[in-house]
Scaffold this motif. Structure first.
Motif, PDB file in Angstrom:
ATOM      1  N   UNK A 155       0.937  -1.159   0.054  1.00  0.00           N
ATOM      2  CA  UNK A 155      -0.094  -0.072   0.170  1.00  0.00           C
ATOM      3  C   UNK A 155       0.816   1.431   0.092  1.00  0.00           C
ATOM      4  N   UNK A 156       0.634   2.298  -0.774  1.00  0.00           N
ATOM      5  CA  UNK A 156       1.409   3.297  -1.102  1.00  0.00           C
ATOM      6  C   UNK A 156       1.309   4.376   0.045  1.00  0.00           C
ATOM      7  N   UNK A 157       0.368   4.266   1.091  1.00  0.00           N
ATOM      8  CA  UNK A 157       0.179   5.099   2.327  1.00  0.00           C
ATOM      9  C   UNK A 157      -0.443   6.301   2.049  1.00  0.00           C
ATOM     10  N   UNK A 158      -0.748   7.069   3.363  1.00  0.00           N
ATOM     11  CA  UNK A 158      -1.453   8.164   3.252  1.00  0.00           C
ATOM     12  C   UNK A 158      -1.319   9.401   2.434  1.00  0.00           C
ATOM     13  N   UNK A 159       0.169   9.363   1.985  1.00  0.00           N
ATOM     14  CA  UNK A 159       0.498  10.406   1.112  1.00  0.00           C
ATOM     15  C   UNK A 159      -0.241  10.519  -0.112  1.00  0.00           C
ATOM     16  N   UNK A 160      -0.571   9.230  -0.414  1.00  0.00           N
ATOM     17  CA  UNK A 160      -1.284   9.124  -1.992  1.00  0.00           C
ATOM     18  C   UNK A 160      -2.598   8.696  -1.678  1.00  0.00           C
ATOM     19  N   UNK A 161      -3.131   7.600  -0.726  1.00  0.00           N
ATOM     20  CA  UNK A 161      -4.081   7.189  -0.591  1.00  0.00           C
ATOM     21  C   UNK A 161      -5.176   7.895   0.621  1.00  0.00           C
ATOM     22  N   UNK A 162      -6.427   7.993   0.365  1.00  0.00           N
ATOM     23  CA  UNK A 162      -7.285   8.576   1.226  1.00  0.00           C
ATOM     24  C   UNK A 162      -8.413   7.991   1.450  1.00  0.00           C
ATOM     25  N   UNK A 163      -9.576   8.395   2.128  1.00  0.00           N
ATOM     26  CA  UNK A 163     -10.508   7.492   2.954  1.00  0.00           C
ATOM     27  C   UNK A 163     -11.419   7.122   1.602  1.00  0.00           C
ATOM     28  N   UNK A 164     -11.567   7.808   0.430  1.00  0.00           N
ATOM     29  CA  UNK A 164     -12.111   7.525  -0.503  1.00  0.00           C
ATOM     30  C   UNK A 164     -11.444   6.814  -1.733  1.00  0.00           C
ATOM     31  N   UNK A 165     -11.962   7.069  -2.913  1.00  0.00           N
ATOM     32  CA  UNK A 165     -11.370   6.324  -4.025  1.00  0.00           C
ATOM     33  C   UNK A 165     -10.069   6.874  -4.654  1.00  0.00           C
ATOM     34  N   UNK A 166      -9.045   6.035  -4.730  1.00  0.00           N
ATOM     35  CA  UNK A 166      -7.717   6.426  -5.302  1.00  0.00           C
ATOM     36  C   UNK A 166      -7.332   5.429  -6.304  1.00  0.00           C
ATOM     37  N   UNK A 167      -7.295   5.951  -7.642  1.00  0.00           N
ATOM     38  CA  UNK A 167      -7.524   4.860  -8.723  1.00  0.00           C
ATOM     39  C   UNK A 167      -6.658   5.321  -9.924  1.00  0.00           C
ATOM     40  N   UNK A 168      -6.601   4.464 -10.948  1.00  0.00           N
ATOM     41  CA  UNK A 168      -5.771   4.753 -12.395  1.00  0.00           C
ATOM     42  C   UNK A 168      -4.498   5.400 -12.433  1.00  0.00           C
ATOM     43  N   UNK A 169      -3.600   4.528 -11.581  1.00  0.00           N
ATOM     44  CA  UNK A 169      -2.350   4.990 -11.438  1.00  0.00           C
ATOM     45  C   UNK A 169      -1.707   5.236 -12.964  1.00  0.00           C
ATOM     46  N   UNK A 170      -0.763   6.075 -13.190  1.00  0.00           N
ATOM     47  CA  UNK A 170       0.198   6.038 -14.401  1.00  0.00           C
ATOM     48  C   UNK A 170       1.384   6.388 -13.691  1.00  0.00           C
ATOM     49  N   UNK A 171       2.590   5.818 -14.164  1.00  0.00           N
ATOM     50  CA  UNK A 171       3.899   6.102 -13.713  1.00  0.00           C
ATOM     51  C   UNK A 171       4.879   6.503 -14.933  1.00  0.00           C
ATOM     52  N   UNK A 172       5.681   7.639 -14.689  1.00  0.00           N
ATOM     53  CA  UNK A 172       6.537   7.886 -15.700  1.00  0.00           C
ATOM     54  C   UNK A 172       7.766   8.520 -15.136  1.00  0.00           C
ATOM     55  N   UNK A 173       8.860   7.773 -15.185  1.00  0.00           N
ATOM     56  CA  UNK A 173      10.108   8.086 -14.403  1.00  0.00           C
ATOM     57  C   UNK A 173       9.829   8.130 -12.922  1.00  0.00           C
ATOM     58  N   UNK A 174      10.139   9.077 -12.089  1.00  0.00           N
ATOM     59  CA  UNK A 174       9.456   8.761 -10.792  1.00  0.00           C
ATOM     60  C   UNK A 174       8.283   9.654 -10.397  1.00  0.00           C
TER      61      UNK A 174
END
Length: 617
Positions: free
Chosen positions: A308-327
């Motif tokens: 799990x990527x933790x509270x810096x990214x994830x919230x109480x609601x929906x956190x979806x559709x990731x896309x990664x480029x470089x860092x």
């Protein structure tokens, strides 16, 4: 008798009507539980204004982004039952109002939900001020209803769509099931030659959100389970991530990934640039909200445990559709403060000090905006239902601030390029903004903003650090050429000399009593000169190297020299020089200045018996 017959007739009609309503409510609730929201809403509209009826009616419209109808139902709900409404409905009503651009009312309900004051108008201004880019967007001409989740596939793109009219309808929104489609792209970013992706991948259930390895021979994608599983009081067909391989132009070996499950969803896969991590969203147990962003490590075709990527990214609601480029990670969320619905956010994974930030308008709107992808030249795509249905949009991203400070680092004495120099940009609070190493021609450049003050510092080992300050105005200086001159220590100080490619500080020799290493008063005076020099140049680092003459056993001479070097270093530390800037080293009799062997005179022995001060940085 006539009177009783009339009463019986009226009572009978009432009873029949009540029974019919009960049956209709039961059917509506079953449809709602199955997530058949379109049909459920039609029935709830006929069932009056009970609390659960109004709540389910609002939710049925909300889950299909029918914000006008949802707001009407929620408004009645709050007018009649304000004291018994679940916390989650405050959130949904606020999101509904944002979707209708009624931010003033939305903020009231969102403030109640969050337990703190929400001011979207101020947030929009602050987001615009912080944004470093301008996005020019347009809806793709050939994007139809329910196109979303676009990804790059070599020189093509792949996206999910309901355009397959032969597919059965999905009860949630009464549209065909999703399939994957591929297309070529013209120079304007428009879709051409659209056709279904492989029939080895598309089935009679949902497929969406594909991601591909760089060689195009492996893909990961989302697929809805073909059967519902009872979880609690509901039967749910969860989403899983599958992997497929391209062999002889055919997609084969289609397999569910080991961390997928019938009991929760894993979806929206996205590969890291080097293919060693797979990011995805999931509502698996142990998360922070409805859906969280996770990743797994990929090692030789095997998958690690989800992280799990933790509270810096994830919230109480929906956190979806990731896309990664470089860092840089982009993702969609409706749990972080935004403009309404899902918004696109970004964060730099390599720097934990950088907060997750909203990418702002026009990418984000009051409705769902998600599926942001970008290539290496600032062209990209995203998905949005701002027009009433999911559609694909293209964008060109340009730096908001074109101000650029450029310059070159040269040697102050020789006027030659100083290769390998480091240049650091600081803001007016002396905070480091950026850092780079000059190129082979000694050049550097940094982006700047209007109305801002900066300091640039140039560094190189054996040189004195140099700073330059400048300020930008309302128009900004597109190019401000700076010539930063670095002065070497040996050019700046007479007591610094270059010998055999190294810089030494030439001081009087340090004298010690026979067979001892205590710092004598005269040696202290010599070391005080070194202390003054190191205070003058706070980045200077020095090695103290002690040497003996050739008399006595080798091992003892090494022991003696190490202790004399340590004594000198301890004297410097006691007088305020940081230990991090010092090294001590004993050389014994191994490096004589006069190589006279066993026939040395007293003068030659005294020359070899010395402490040297080598500048390291």
């Amino acid at each position: 008798m006539k009177k009783y017959l009339i009463l019986f007739f009226v009572f009978g009609i009432t009873t029949i009507g009540f029974a019919q309503n009960e049956q209709l409510l039961e059917r509506a609730n079953k449809l709602f539980a199955k997530k058949a929201y379109v049909e459920a809403a039609t029935m709830y509209e006929k069932l009056g204004t009970g609390r659960q009826v109004l709540q389910n009616l609002g939710d049925s419209y909300y889950f299909n982004s029918k914000m006008g109808a949802a707001a009407k139902a929620y408004k009645k709900l709050f007018e009649k039952y304000k004291d018994s409404i679940p916390e989650e409905i405050y959130f949904r009503y606020a999101q509904t109002l944002m979707g209708l651009n009624d931010y003033e009312q939305a903020d009231k309900f969102m403030s109640t939900y969050r337990g703190s004051q929400v001011n979207t108008a101020r947030f929009r201004v602050e987001t615009e001020e912080k944004s470093e880019y301008i996005h020019e967007i347009k809806q793709l001409k050939k994007s139809q209803s329910s196109d979303f989740g676009i990804s790059y596939y070599g020189d093509k793109v792949v996206f999910a769509s309901t355009r397959n009219s032969s597919s059965p309808n999905y009860e949630w929104n009464n549209q065909p099931y999703l399939d994957l489609f591929e297309a070529t792209v013209d120079k304007e970013g428009e879709l051409k030659n659209i056709h279904p992706f492989s029939d080895k991948i598309n089935t009679r259930t949902h497929e969406s959100n594909a991601t591909f390895t760089k060689d195009g021979k492996t893909m990961y994608f989302s697929r809805t389970n073909n059967k519902r599983v009872k979880i609690g009081d509901e039967k749910i067909a969860n989403v899983k991530i599958f992997k497929a391989e391209l062999k002889d132009s055919t997609w084969t070996n289609v397999k569910e990934l080991p961390f997928s499950s019938n009991l929760y969803s894993t979806q929206h896969p996205a590969l890291s640039s080097d293919g060693t991590k797979l990011y995805f969203s999931s509502d698996m147990p142990g998360g922070l909200g409805n859906f969280d962003i996770y990743y797994v490590d990929i090692t030789n075709g095997t998958f690690g445990a989800p992280v799990n990527m933790g509270p810096r990214i994830n919230s109480k609601q929906r956190d979806q559709f990731p896309f990664i480029t470089g860092d840089t990670l982009y993702f969609a969320s409706d749990g972080h403060q935004g403009l309404g619905g899902l918004d696109v956010f970004m964060t730099i994974l390599s720097d934990s000090q950088i907060e997750t930030s909203n990418v702002g308008e026009p990418i984000n709107s009051g409705l769902d905006d998600f599926g942001y992808v970008i290539d290496k030249i600032n062209h990209g795509y995203f998905s949005s239902n701002r027009s009433g249905t999911d559609n694909l949009y293209s964008f060109i991203r340009k730096p908001k601030y074109n101000n650029l400070v450029k310059g070159q680092v040269i040697d102050k004495t020789t006027k030659e390029i100083v290769q390998g120099a480091t240049v650091i940009l600081f803001n007016d609070k002396d905070e480091k903004i950026a850092e780079m190493q000059v190129d082979e021609n000694g050049n550097f450049e940094f982006k700047t903003k209007p109305y801002s003050s900066y300091k640039i510092e140039a560094l190189k080992d054996l040189y004195i650090p140099t700073t330059e300050e400048f300020t930008t105005d309302v128009n900004g200086v597109v190019e401000k050429e700076l010539e930063i001159e670095l002065l070497s220590y040996d050019d700046a100080e007479e007591i610094v000399v270059e010998r055999d490619g190294f810089n030494y500080i030439e001081l009087e020799n340090l004298y010690f009593d026979f067979n001892k290493w205590d710092i004598l008063p005269q040696a202290g005076k010599t070391l005080n000169i070194l202390i003054d020099l190191m205070n003058k140049y706070p980045r200077m680092e020095v090695q103290l190297g002690a040497h003996t003459d050739s008399r006595g056993p080798d091992n003892y001479n090494m022991f003696l020299s190490e202790n004399r070097a340590k004594s000198a270093m301890e004297y410097l530390i006691a007088n305020g020089i940081s230990k991090d800037r010092l090294q001590s080293r004993g050389f014994g009799e191994s490096q004589p200045l006069v190589n006279c062997g066993s026939n040395c005179s007293e003068l030659e022995h005294s020359i070899n018996r010395r402490v040297e001060f080598l500048i390291l940085k």
